[in-house]
Design a protein around this motif. Sequence first.
Motif, PDB file in Angstrom:
ATOM      1  N   VAL A 159       0.867  -1.240   0.036  1.00  0.00           N
ATOM      2  CA  VAL A 159       0.100   0.065  -0.098  1.00  0.00           C
ATOM      3  C   VAL A 159       0.969   1.266  -0.071  1.00  0.00           C
ATOM      4  N   GLY A 160       0.778   2.124  -1.064  1.00  0.00           N
ATOM      5  CA  GLY A 160       1.606   3.397  -1.158  1.00  0.00           C
ATOM      6  C   GLY A 160       0.724   4.674  -0.941  1.00  0.00           C
ATOM      7  N   THR A 161       1.376   5.758  -1.050  1.00  0.00           N
ATOM      8  CA  THR A 161       0.626   6.966  -0.823  1.00  0.00           C
ATOM      9  C   THR A 161      -0.528   7.197  -2.009  1.00  0.00           C
ATOM     10  N   ASP A 162      -0.268   6.736  -3.079  1.00  0.00           N
ATOM     11  CA  ASP A 162      -1.311   6.753  -4.297  1.00  0.00           C
ATOM     12  C   ASP A 162      -2.468   5.879  -3.760  1.00  0.00           C
ATOM     13  N   HIS A 163      -2.095   4.849  -3.147  1.00  0.00           N
ATOM     14  CA  HIS A 163      -3.736   4.160  -2.779  1.00  0.00           C
ATOM     15  C   HIS A 163      -4.260   4.833  -1.580  1.00  0.00           C
ATOM     16  N   LEU A 164      -3.176   5.482  -0.363  1.00  0.00           N
ATOM     17  CA  LEU A 164      -3.879   6.320   0.444  1.00  0.00           C
ATOM     18  C   LEU A 164      -4.568   7.669  -0.229  1.00  0.00           C
ATOM     19  N   LEU A 165      -4.206   7.981  -1.014  1.00  0.00           N
ATOM     20  CA  LEU A 165      -5.194   9.059  -1.690  1.00  0.00           C
ATOM     21  C   LEU A 165      -6.398   8.669  -2.430  1.00  0.00           C
ATOM     22  N   PRO A 220       9.260  12.217  -7.015  1.00  0.00           N
ATOM     23  CA  PRO A 220       8.576  11.109  -7.722  1.00  0.00           C
ATOM     24  C   PRO A 220       7.601  10.455  -6.782  1.00  0.00           C
ATOM     25  N   ASP A 221       7.168  10.859  -5.684  1.00  0.00           N
ATOM     26  CA  ASP A 221       6.149   9.952  -4.762  1.00  0.00           C
ATOM     27  C   ASP A 221       5.101   9.839  -5.522  1.00  0.00           C
ATOM     28  N   PRO A 222       4.368   8.526  -5.550  1.00  0.00           N
ATOM     29  CA  PRO A 222       3.239   8.217  -6.325  1.00  0.00           C
ATOM     30  C   PRO A 222       2.018   9.253  -6.126  1.00  0.00           C
ATOM     31  N   ALA A 223       1.762   9.524  -4.641  1.00  0.00           N
ATOM     32  CA  ALA A 223       0.747  10.410  -4.600  1.00  0.00           C
ATOM     33  C   ALA A 223       0.777  11.850  -5.123  1.00  0.00           C
TER      34      ALA A 223
END
Length: 152
Positions: free
Chosen positions: A20-26, A122-125
């Motif tokens: 689970v990455g920052t994009d998933h948190l978003l 380049p963080d996914p979120a």
Amino acid sequence: MKLILTSAFEEAARRGDRRVGTDHLLLGLLHDNSRAANALGVSLPQARAASDALDVAALAAVGIRADTLDENNPPVPVSRRLPLTSGARAVFKRAIDEARPLSTGPINATHFLVALLTTQRPDPAAELLAALDVDPDTVRARLSEPDEGETG
């Protein structure tokens, strides 16, 4: 907060991701019909489409052709909790730090969003926010406006 986390885990599973990455948190935040989610000015389907487009572009960059990803995939049941990326753990820490000085009680969606807005490319979120043309300063301004029901 629980809805955001559960939804983030579901988004990671839906996409077939192992963490689970920052994009998933978003994306998980957008499942919540909160003031914070509304301040972004984008819908969950728009964010999913942008995330899928980023994935297609990343695959193309390494020579893998994927014209589209199936955005109608239902969540895949996961037998265990997926681990968080280091970026996602950092967002949790920033959300806690954001909530602490305000003494507003538990971490809420606004604390989480403010923490996500601090991510840098380049963080996914951050990449997803950029792909959605979301300006972090505009979102922060929306969050600082009084609620419609408040009086002055």
